[in-house]
Design an enzyme around this catalytic site. Structure first.
Site, PDB file in Angstrom:
ATOM      1  N   ARG A  63       0.856  -1.188   0.000  1.00  0.00           N
ATOM      2  CA  ARG A  63       0.000   0.000   0.000  1.00  0.00           C
ATOM      3  C   ARG A  63       0.886   1.228   0.000  1.00  0.00           C
ATOM      4  O   ARG A  63       1.861   1.302   0.752  1.00  0.00           O
ATOM      5  CB  ARG A  63      -0.887   0.013   1.245  1.00  0.00           C
ATOM      6  N   TYR A 112      -3.502  11.017   5.530  1.00  0.00           N
ATOM      7  CA  TYR A 112      -3.598   9.743   6.239  1.00  0.00           C
ATOM      8  C   TYR A 112      -2.468   8.797   5.864  1.00  0.00           C
ATOM      9  O   TYR A 112      -2.030   8.756   4.711  1.00  0.00           O
ATOM     10  CB  TYR A 112      -4.939   9.058   5.923  1.00  0.00           C
ATOM     11  N   ASP A 148      -5.111   3.615   0.078  1.00  0.00           N
ATOM     12  CA  ASP A 148      -6.199   3.827   1.028  1.00  0.00           C
ATOM     13  C   ASP A 148      -6.660   5.278   0.960  1.00  0.00           C
ATOM     14  O   ASP A 148      -5.903   6.194   1.280  1.00  0.00           O
ATOM     15  CB  ASP A 148      -5.714   3.489   2.446  1.00  0.00           C
ATOM     16  N   HIS A 186      -9.280   6.257   2.743  1.00  0.00           N
ATOM     17  CA  HIS A 186      -9.644   6.439   4.156  1.00  0.00           C
ATOM     18  C   HIS A 186     -10.879   7.303   4.349  1.00  0.00           C
ATOM     19  O   HIS A 186     -10.912   8.216   5.185  1.00  0.00           O
ATOM     20  CB  HIS A 186      -8.457   6.992   4.960  1.00  0.00           C
ATOM     21  N   GLU A 214      -9.068   1.635  -1.341  1.00  0.00           N
ATOM     22  CA  GLU A 214      -9.709   1.236  -0.085  1.00  0.00           C
ATOM     23  C   GLU A 214     -10.533   2.379   0.485  1.00  0.00           C
ATOM     24  O   GLU A 214     -10.102   3.535   0.471  1.00  0.00           O
ATOM     25  CB  GLU A 214      -8.624   0.824   0.901  1.00  0.00           C
ATOM     26  N   GLU A 255     -13.661  -2.193   7.030  1.00  0.00           N
ATOM     27  CA  GLU A 255     -12.929  -2.349   8.283  1.00  0.00           C
ATOM     28  C   GLU A 255     -13.661  -1.740   9.478  1.00  0.00           C
ATOM     29  O   GLU A 255     -13.456  -2.173  10.608  1.00  0.00           O
ATOM     30  CB  GLU A 255     -11.524  -1.755   8.179  1.00  0.00           C
ATOM     31  N   ARG A 283     -13.619  -6.022   3.907  1.00  0.00           N
ATOM     32  CA  ARG A 283     -12.478  -5.879   4.802  1.00  0.00           C
ATOM     33  C   ARG A 283     -12.830  -6.054   6.278  1.00  0.00           C
ATOM     34  O   ARG A 283     -12.064  -5.624   7.159  1.00  0.00           O
ATOM     35  CB  ARG A 283     -11.801  -4.521   4.576  1.00  0.00           C
ATOM     36  N   GLU A 318      -4.200  -7.600   5.236  1.00  0.00           N
ATOM     37  CA  GLU A 318      -3.363  -6.489   5.671  1.00  0.00           C
ATOM     38  C   GLU A 318      -2.459  -6.937   6.818  1.00  0.00           C
ATOM     39  O   GLU A 318      -2.886  -7.669   7.712  1.00  0.00           O
ATOM     40  CB  GLU A 318      -4.239  -5.323   6.136  1.00  0.00           C
ATOM     41  N   TRP A 327     -12.312  11.436   9.093  1.00  0.00           N
ATOM     42  CA  TRP A 327     -10.921  11.048   9.228  1.00  0.00           C
ATOM     43  C   TRP A 327     -10.703   9.651   8.654  1.00  0.00           C
ATOM     44  O   TRP A 327      -9.760   9.397   7.969  1.00  0.00           O
ATOM     45  CB  TRP A 327     -10.488  11.049  10.701  1.00  0.00           C
TER      46      TRP A 327
END
Length: 402
Positions: free
Chosen positions: A148, A160, A210, A212, A236, A262, A283, A339, A402
Site C-alpha cells: 500500500r 492519512y 487507502d 480512508h 480502499e 474495516e 475488509r 493487511e 478522518w
C-alpha cells in the site's frame, strides 16, 4: 464436562493499547481473544468485565455457536463496534480453547488449508514522493509482493497513513490531534505519486491505496477513473460506508477495484455491498465483526457474489487477531489478501508465538489452538495510556471524515 471457570480482561500498552480476554476452563485450558477497539479500548473492557463475564461462568466452552447467539440475540441492544468487539473476543477465545482440547490448530477446525500461504500487503509511506519510492523499494527487498502506498500531500498536515517512525500509530496523543485536510489538493496529488510508484516498479507489484473515507461518491468516482491505467489492486474506503447505496455511483464510473468494511461490524452492514456487487473486497475482521464465527458468515456470503476477502490488519489489532485472521484466511476459498503491519518488539514479548511474514506470506501456527501465549509479567510493565485517533478538519475549520 469442563465449564468456563474464569474470565479475565487484560489491558496493556506495549507501544499501543491492547485489550485481551482470557477464558480459563475448569480443567485448566485457556483461550485468548482480542478485544481492542482503537481509541475506545476501556469501553469494550467494561462491557466485557461488567456485562459479559458474569454470563459466561459455568457455561460449556465447547458450545461456541450457542454462546455467540446467546451474547448477540440475548442482548436487546445489538450490533455496533463495542458489542461486536466484545462478542468477538469471547468467540475467538472459545475457538482457541476448542483447538487446544482437540489438539489441532484452529485452521484445521475450519476445514484445513485452501492455499499454501496467506498473501499480505504492507504499508509504505513517505513525507514526499522520493521518500515513498524509497520505502516501497525497502519493502520489496524484504520480499513483499503487495504494498500500500501513501505520500503526504504538500501543505496538508492531515494526510492519512504517513509513518513517523518504524511503526505507524495514529492514536498517539492523550487528546485527539486536529489535522487540516484538503480534498482538492489530494485529488490533484495522489494519482501522480501512484503513477511514479508504478513507473518505478512496474506491474509485477500489487499496488494498493487507502483513501480512508475522505471522498464523496462522485469524488471517489473521479479518483478511481484517474488511476485506472495504474491497475491498482484496490482503492480502499473511497467514501464512508454507512450509505451502502453510495458505492453504486462509484461503480458506474470506474473499473478500479473497491475495498471497504474495516469499520463495519456485521453481515447486515455489508449485505447490500456484497449482494449487489458494489465492492470487490470485504475488509471486515475477526475482532470488530463478531469473531471467527460471524466473520465466516460474511465471507461465505461474499463468495456467492464473487467478492473476495481483504481483512483489516493494522497494528491496533493484537497478535491474537493476527493468528485468528490467518486461521480464517488460509481456509477461506474466496480469500483475497490480508493487511499486515507488524508490531513493536515489546508487543511480541507480551504476545508470544505471533505468526511472521516470510517472502510476502503469512503462515498459521501448527500449535493447538491459535498458538499465542500471553505473558502477564511482561504485560504488567506497560500500563494503559489514554490515546485518541486524530480528527480531520477542512481548511475552513469544519470537521471532515478522518
Amino acid at each position: 464436562m469442563a465449564t468456563i471457570d474464569r474470565v479475565e480482561v487484560l489491558v496493556t500498552s506495549p507501544g499501543r493499547n491492547f485489550v485481551t480476554l482470557r477464558i480459563t476452563t475448569s480443567d485448566g485450558v485457556t483461550g485468548l481473544g482480542d478485544a481492542t477497539l482503537n481509541g475506545r479500548e476501556l469501553a469494550v473492557a467494561s462491557y466485557l468485565r461488567d456485562h459479559v463475564a458474569p454470563l459466561l461462568a459455568g457455561r460449556d466452552p465447547a458450545r461456541v455457536e450457542d454462546t455467540w447467539q446467546y451474547l448477540y440475540k440475548g442482548a436487546y441492544w445489538r450490533r455496533g463496534p463495542v458489542t461486536m468487539t466484545a462478542i468477538a473476543a469471547v468467540d475467538v477465545a472459545l475457538w482457541d480453547i476448542k483447538g487446544k482440547v482437540a489438539g489441532l490448530p484452529v485452521y484445521q477446525l475450519l476445514g484445513g488449508r485452501s492455499r499454501d500461504g496467506v498473501l499480505v500487503y504492507c504499508h509504505a509511506s513517505g513525507v514526499d514522493v522520493a521518500a515513498l519510492v524509497d520505502d516501497v523499494a525497502a519493502y520489496r527487498e524484504k520480499g513483499f509482493k503487495a504494498i500500500r502506498a501513501q505520500a503526504a500531500v504538500p501543505g496538508v498536515s492531515g494526510t492519512y497513513g504517513i509513518r513517523k517512525g518504524a511503526y505507524y500509530e495514529p492514536a498517539a496523543t492523550a487528546l485527539p490531534e486536529e489535522q487540516l485536510w484538503s480534498t482538492e489538493a489530494y485529488l490533484d496529488f495522489a494519482p501522480a505519486y501512484l503513477a511514479k510508484v508504478r513507473e518505478k516498479f512496474g506491474f509485477g507489484l500489487h499496488l494498493l491505496h487507502d483513501v480512508h473515507h475522505r471522498l464523496t461518491p462522485i469524488e471517489a468516482a473521479r479518483f478511481g477513473k484517474s488511476v485506472e491505467e495504474l491497475r491498482l489492486f484496490w482503492m480502499e474506503d473511497p467514501t464512508p460506508a454507512e450509505n451502502q447505496e453510495a458505492f453504486r455511483l462509484i461503480r458506474q464510473h470506474t473499473t478500479t477495484p473497491i475495498a471497504t468494511g474495516e469499520v463495519l461490524n456485521s453481515i447486515w452492514d455489508v449485505k447490500q455491498l456484497i449482494t449487489e456487487q458494489l465492492i470487490d473486497y470485504v475488509r471486515t475482521t475477526t475482532v470488530h465483526a463478531g469473531g471467527i464465527t460471524h466473520l465466516r458468515r460474511i465471507f461465505d456470503l461474499a463468495a456467492l457474489y464473487q467478492v473476495r476477502t481483504g481483512s483489516h490488519g493494522a497494528s491496533d489489532l493484537s497478535p491474537v487477531t493476527v493468528a485468528a485472521a490467518v486461521a480464517v484466511d488460509i481456509s477461506q476459498p474466496n480469500f483475497g489478501i490480508q493487511e499486515h503491519m507488524g508490531h513493536t518488539i515489546e508487543t511480541y514479548e507480551v504476545f508470544r508465538g505471533t505468526p511472521q511474514v516470510t517472502d510476502g506470506l503469512l503462515h498459521p501456527s501448527e500449535e493447538p489452538g491459535l498458538g499465542i501465549e500471553y505473558d502477564d509479567e511482561v504485560a504488567a510493565r506497560f500500563p494503559y495510556q489514554p490515546r485518541y485517533l486524530p480528527v480531520a478538519r477542512n481548511l475552513d475549520g469544519s470537521v471532515h471524515d478522518w
